[in-house]
Design a protein around this motif. Sequence first.
Motif, PDB file in Angstrom:
ATOM      1  N   MET A  92      -3.361 -11.783  12.924  1.00  0.00           N
ATOM      2  CA  MET A  92      -2.325 -11.289  12.022  1.00  0.00           C
ATOM      3  C   MET A  92      -2.395  -9.763  11.969  1.00  0.00           C
ATOM      4  SD  MET A  92      -2.649 -14.567  11.279  1.00  0.00           S
ATOM      5  CE  MET A  92      -4.215 -14.691  10.443  1.00  0.00           C
ATOM      6  N   ILE A  93      -1.246  -9.113  12.055  1.00  0.00           N
ATOM      7  CA  ILE A  93      -1.165  -7.660  11.940  1.00  0.00           C
ATOM      8  C   ILE A  93      -0.254  -7.345  10.763  1.00  0.00           C
ATOM      9  CG2 ILE A  93      -0.510  -5.511  13.077  1.00  0.00           C
ATOM     10  CD1 ILE A  93      -1.019  -6.861  15.764  1.00  0.00           C
ATOM     11  N   PHE A  94      -0.769  -6.590   9.792  1.00  0.00           N
ATOM     12  CA  PHE A  94       0.029  -6.324   8.598  1.00  0.00           C
ATOM     13  C   PHE A  94      -0.461  -5.047   7.911  1.00  0.00           C
ATOM     14  CE2 PHE A  94      -3.450  -9.138   7.531  1.00  0.00           C
ATOM     15  CZ  PHE A  94      -3.999  -8.601   6.378  1.00  0.00           C
ATOM     16  N   THR A  95       0.427  -4.444   7.147  1.00  0.00           N
ATOM     17  CA  THR A  95       0.095  -3.278   6.334  1.00  0.00           C
ATOM     18  C   THR A  95      -0.363  -3.747   4.959  1.00  0.00           C
ATOM     19  OG1 THR A  95       1.702  -1.906   7.494  1.00  0.00           O
ATOM     20  CG2 THR A  95       0.980  -1.141   5.328  1.00  0.00           C
ATOM     21  N   ALA A  96      -1.467  -3.172   4.477  1.00  0.00           N
ATOM     22  CA  ALA A  96      -2.030  -3.673   3.219  1.00  0.00           C
ATOM     23  C   ALA A  96      -2.642  -2.540   2.405  1.00  0.00           C
ATOM     24  CB  ALA A  96      -3.091  -4.736   3.507  1.00  0.00           C
ATOM     25  N   MET A  97      -2.745  -2.796   1.117  1.00  0.00           N
ATOM     26  CA  MET A  97      -3.493  -1.923   0.218  1.00  0.00           C
ATOM     27  C   MET A  97      -4.923  -2.445   0.118  1.00  0.00           C
ATOM     28  SD  MET A  97      -2.916  -1.248  -3.867  1.00  0.00           S
ATOM     29  CE  MET A  97      -1.324  -0.434  -3.676  1.00  0.00           C
ATOM     30  N   VAL A  98      -5.870  -1.542   0.004  1.00  0.00           N
ATOM     31  CA  VAL A  98      -7.280  -1.917  -0.084  1.00  0.00           C
ATOM     32  C   VAL A  98      -7.660  -2.208  -1.535  1.00  0.00           C
ATOM     33  CG1 VAL A  98      -9.652  -1.081   0.188  1.00  0.00           C
ATOM     34  CG2 VAL A  98      -7.933  -0.603   1.951  1.00  0.00           C
ATOM     35  N   LEU A  99      -8.278  -3.359  -1.736  1.00  0.00           N
ATOM     36  CA  LEU A  99      -8.864  -3.714  -3.028  1.00  0.00           C
ATOM     37  C   LEU A  99     -10.345  -3.984  -2.789  1.00  0.00           C
ATOM     38  CD1 LEU A  99      -8.313  -4.406  -6.056  1.00  0.00           C
ATOM     39  CD2 LEU A  99      -8.086  -6.782  -5.334  1.00  0.00           C
ATOM     40  N   LYS A 100     -11.196  -3.406  -3.632  1.00  0.00           N
ATOM     41  CA  LYS A 100     -12.639  -3.602  -3.487  1.00  0.00           C
ATOM     42  C   LYS A 100     -13.200  -4.131  -4.807  1.00  0.00           C
ATOM     43  CE  LYS A 100     -14.892  -1.002  -0.718  1.00  0.00           C
ATOM     44  NZ  LYS A 100     -15.666   0.113  -0.105  1.00  0.00           N
ATOM     45  N   PRO A 101     -13.159  -5.448  -4.978  1.00  0.00           N
ATOM     46  CA  PRO A 101     -13.624  -6.038  -6.236  1.00  0.00           C
ATOM     47  C   PRO A 101     -15.103  -5.738  -6.489  1.00  0.00           C
ATOM     48  CG  PRO A 101     -12.378  -7.620  -4.926  1.00  0.00           C
ATOM     49  CD  PRO A 101     -12.658  -6.454  -4.038  1.00  0.00           C
ATOM     50  N   ARG A 102     -15.439  -5.591  -7.736  1.00  0.00           N
ATOM     51  CA  ARG A 102     -16.828  -5.352  -8.127  1.00  0.00           C
ATOM     52  C   ARG A 102     -17.683  -6.559  -7.728  1.00  0.00           C
ATOM     53  NH1 ARG A 102     -17.740  -3.665 -14.229  1.00  0.00           N
ATOM     54  NH2 ARG A 102     -16.418  -1.971 -13.422  1.00  0.00           N
ATOM     55  N   ARG A 126      -7.232   1.342  -3.080  1.00  0.00           N
ATOM     56  CA  ARG A 126      -5.818   1.711  -3.016  1.00  0.00           C
ATOM     57  C   ARG A 126      -5.438   2.499  -1.760  1.00  0.00           C
ATOM     58  NH1 ARG A 126      -3.291   0.418  -7.677  1.00  0.00           N
ATOM     59  NH2 ARG A 126      -1.471   1.693  -7.118  1.00  0.00           N
ATOM     60  N   ASP A 127      -6.370   2.613  -0.791  1.00  0.00           N
ATOM     61  CA  ASP A 127      -5.994   3.123   0.527  1.00  0.00           C
ATOM     62  C   ASP A 127      -4.971   2.188   1.154  1.00  0.00           C
ATOM     63  OD1 ASP A 127      -7.643   5.296   0.452  1.00  0.00           O
ATOM     64  OD2 ASP A 127      -9.191   4.461   1.775  1.00  0.00           O
ATOM     65  N   TRP A 128      -4.111   2.738   1.998  1.00  0.00           N
ATOM     66  CA  TRP A 128      -3.200   1.913   2.792  1.00  0.00           C
ATOM     67  C   TRP A 128      -3.721   1.849   4.215  1.00  0.00           C
ATOM     68  CZ3 TRP A 128       0.531  -1.239   1.119  1.00  0.00           C
ATOM     69  CH2 TRP A 128       0.976  -1.066  -0.199  1.00  0.00           C
ATOM     70  N   VAL A 129      -3.786   0.629   4.752  1.00  0.00           N
ATOM     71  CA  VAL A 129      -4.368   0.423   6.074  1.00  0.00           C
ATOM     72  C   VAL A 129      -3.526  -0.566   6.878  1.00  0.00           C
ATOM     73  CG1 VAL A 129      -6.743   0.955   5.418  1.00  0.00           C
ATOM     74  CG2 VAL A 129      -5.879  -1.373   5.108  1.00  0.00           C
ATOM     75  N   LEU A 130      -3.621  -0.413   8.196  1.00  0.00           N
ATOM     76  CA  LEU A 130      -3.024  -1.381   9.110  1.00  0.00           C
ATOM     77  C   LEU A 130      -4.145  -2.297   9.575  1.00  0.00           C
ATOM     78  CD1 LEU A 130      -0.499  -2.304  10.713  1.00  0.00           C
ATOM     79  CD2 LEU A 130      -1.290  -0.802  12.575  1.00  0.00           C
ATOM     80  N   VAL A 131      -4.006  -3.564   9.261  1.00  0.00           N
ATOM     81  CA  VAL A 131      -5.081  -4.533   9.501  1.00  0.00           C
ATOM     82  C   VAL A 131      -4.711  -5.448  10.667  1.00  0.00           C
ATOM     83  CG1 VAL A 131      -6.411  -6.433   8.506  1.00  0.00           C
ATOM     84  CG2 VAL A 131      -5.705  -4.510   7.058  1.00  0.00           C
ATOM     85  N   GLU A 132      -5.656  -5.633  11.568  1.00  0.00           N
ATOM     86  CA  GLU A 132      -5.570  -6.679  12.583  1.00  0.00           C
ATOM     87  C   GLU A 132      -6.733  -7.613  12.316  1.00  0.00           C
ATOM     88  OE1 GLU A 132      -5.086  -5.583  16.645  1.00  0.00           O
ATOM     89  OE2 GLU A 132      -4.125  -3.677  16.157  1.00  0.00           O
ATOM     90  N   ALA A 133      -6.434  -8.868  12.069  1.00  0.00           N
ATOM     91  CA  ALA A 133      -7.495  -9.787  11.672  1.00  0.00           C
ATOM     92  C   ALA A 133      -7.184 -11.210  12.119  1.00  0.00           C
ATOM     93  CB  ALA A 133      -7.683  -9.756  10.156  1.00  0.00           C
ATOM     94  N   THR A 134      -8.234 -11.975  12.283  1.00  0.00           N
ATOM     95  CA  THR A 134      -8.109 -13.413  12.496  1.00  0.00           C
ATOM     96  C   THR A 134      -8.554 -14.108  11.211  1.00  0.00           C
ATOM     97  OG1 THR A 134     -10.346 -13.536  13.415  1.00  0.00           O
ATOM     98  CG2 THR A 134      -8.512 -13.233  14.972  1.00  0.00           C
ATOM     99  N   MET A 135      -8.265 -15.401  11.110  1.00  0.00           N
ATOM    100  CA  MET A 135      -8.558 -16.122   9.877  1.00  0.00           C
ATOM    101  C   MET A 135      -9.417 -17.344  10.151  1.00  0.00           C
ATOM    102  SD  MET A 135      -5.932 -17.503   6.937  1.00  0.00           S
ATOM    103  CE  MET A 135      -5.755 -19.136   7.660  1.00  0.00           C
ATOM    104  N   VAL A 147     -10.417  -7.312  13.076  1.00  0.00           N
ATOM    105  CA  VAL A 147     -10.667  -6.789  14.410  1.00  0.00           C
ATOM    106  C   VAL A 147     -10.601  -5.269  14.353  1.00  0.00           C
ATOM    107  CG1 VAL A 147      -9.831  -6.737  16.793  1.00  0.00           C
ATOM    108  CG2 VAL A 147      -9.688  -8.865  15.454  1.00  0.00           C
ATOM    109  N   SER A 148      -9.626  -4.745  13.581  1.00  0.00           N
ATOM    110  CA  SER A 148      -9.535  -3.303  13.358  1.00  0.00           C
ATOM    111  C   SER A 148      -8.849  -3.043  12.029  1.00  0.00           C
ATOM    112  CB  SER A 148      -8.777  -2.614  14.497  1.00  0.00           C
ATOM    113  OG  SER A 148      -7.392  -2.834  14.394  1.00  0.00           O
ATOM    114  N   VAL A 149      -9.210  -1.917  11.410  1.00  0.00           N
ATOM    115  CA  VAL A 149      -8.599  -1.464  10.164  1.00  0.00           C
ATOM    116  C   VAL A 149      -8.365   0.037  10.315  1.00  0.00           C
ATOM    117  CG1 VAL A 149      -8.858  -1.198   7.675  1.00  0.00           C
ATOM    118  CG2 VAL A 149      -9.768  -3.242   8.800  1.00  0.00           C
ATOM    119  N   LYS A 150      -7.095   0.453  10.344  1.00  0.00           N
ATOM    120  CA  LYS A 150      -6.757   1.851  10.570  1.00  0.00           C
ATOM    121  C   LYS A 150      -5.951   2.397   9.395  1.00  0.00           C
ATOM    122  CE  LYS A 150      -6.460   1.114  15.590  1.00  0.00           C
ATOM    123  NZ  LYS A 150      -5.557   1.183  16.780  1.00  0.00           N
TER     124      LYS A 150
END
Length: 309
Positions: free
Chosen positions: A217-227, A266-275, A293-296
Amino acid sequence: MKTVFMINGFLESGKSEFIRYTLEQPYFQIRGKTLLILCEEGEVEFEEALLRSSRTVLELIEEEEDFTPERLSALEKKYRPERIVIEYNGMWNFKEMKLPRNWRIEQQITTIDASTFPVYYTNMRSLLAEMLRGSDMIIFNRCDGIQDLSNYKRNVKAINQKAEIIFEDADGEVNAIMEDELPYDLQQDTLVLDERGYGIFYLDALDHAKRYLGKKMIFTAMVLKPRGFPADYFVPGRMAMTCCADDMAFLGFACEYEGADRLHERDWVLVEATMTFEYWADYEGEGPVLHAVSVKPCKKPEKEIIDFS
């Protein structure tokens, strides 16, 4: 603690039919008395014979101001029931409902007339959302001839991601929805998801994770880093409007990424990932987990929020 079964929905949505069917079933012919509290009178009546055979006593509370912990406690004292079933009035503010302290909702079920759902969803979405948000099961009945059930499912799934959603027509349960109406081709090994595609992927993967196993999956996402998250995990996702501008939810799955500790909230990143489908504590069991696979880094999209309305 008194066990409470909460049945809610708008008038003529099928609440009484559901309760009547339940009272008639052998599995409900259990020890002790049932107190059935009706908060509105619909077309379906509960015959004396059914009430006697199911050891059920019925009380009607017609005014919202009379639905108070004190009134409910008085009914409990009067009948001393083993369990309580409440058919709640869909026009009352569910968010403001108060039960006695010793009453615990065991199961909440919302019934919806599929033929009138678009009207209520458009004009009374806040009331509908309050009913749906805490429901364990959502039943769409009278689905005969309706072609847009996949959209109905997405609408309510965005509000309540954990509820079981059931569609029924005159022939019984309807299962074949959403398979042929996805905005991407599941035959492809790589799925490029825009904001709408990501939202639909997220909701669909909650129920059909196996469709996405092994795909990228390739998608644009906001970064969330839960405590408390492990250092090599984060949550990429999107904010979604589930009801109104004041009612938002973050849609995202846990994602393993060796560079996660270098990402910022809250960074914006382009994610390539498998599930994969594996155990995750926050799911309280197994669920979808992404492996990046990559996060840019990327620019914030023009439409930050997914609107399911």
